[in-house]
Design an enzyme around this catalytic site. Sequence first.
Site, PDB file in Angstrom:
ATOM      1  CG  HIS A  77      -1.945  -0.981   1.290  1.00 51.97           C
ATOM      2  ND1 HIS A  77      -1.725  -2.274   1.706  1.00 51.97           N
ATOM      3  CD2 HIS A  77      -3.256  -0.913   0.958  1.00 51.97           C
ATOM      4  CE1 HIS A  77      -2.851  -2.954   1.632  1.00 51.97           C
ATOM      5  NE2 HIS A  77      -3.798  -2.157   1.179  1.00 51.97           N
ATOM      6  CD  GLU A 114       6.465   0.390   3.306  1.00 48.71           C
ATOM      7  OE1 GLU A 114       5.520   0.586   2.526  1.00 48.71           O
ATOM      8  OE2 GLU A 114       6.450  -0.551   4.142  1.00 48.71           O
ATOM      9  CG  ASP A 128      25.683   1.449  -9.450  1.00 52.01           C
ATOM     10  OD1 ASP A 128      26.018   0.844 -10.491  1.00 52.01           O
ATOM     11  OD2 ASP A 128      25.410   2.661  -9.429  1.00 52.01           O
TER      12      ASP A 128
END
Length: 159
Positions: A77, A114, A128
């Site tokens: 949500h 989250e 990265d």
Amino acid sequence: MTDLTHFDENGNARMVDVTEKSVTDRIAIASGIIKMSEVALSKIVNKEIQKGDVLTVAQVGGIMAVKKTSDLIPMAHPISITGTDLNFEIDEENLQIKAICKVKVSEKTGVEMEALTGVSMALLTIYDMVKAVDRAMEITDIKLEYKAGGKSGEFKRNC
């Protein structure tokens, strides 16, 4: 066993209806680790990576991911995050960095996804930015450490 709430009686995927749930203060804390070479860790600590300050960029990337979780996880949500802290613990002895993400909200649904998303993106950002130095880095041990609030109450990892 808990029912799988992301499926209807016919097995079709659905977003859980939280209309009748109460708004409560909720918190979740997740963590994860990235292991690397001694050279890579040294370059991060000494801010010698050409792309910039790795941990600051990873911190911002993780926080941004927390806010975008519902865009990434199909049944999550959209919620209004009230607070996020994302920090790192450098372990020079074991050549690793631990990311810890804490997320707070006053909502009808929790923030475990989250917190896990924030940790994952922070670690991916480190990878990265440092991959030119060490492509063998390993992201591991991403897990929920703690959650509180809501109907299911408190969870605390025992380790």
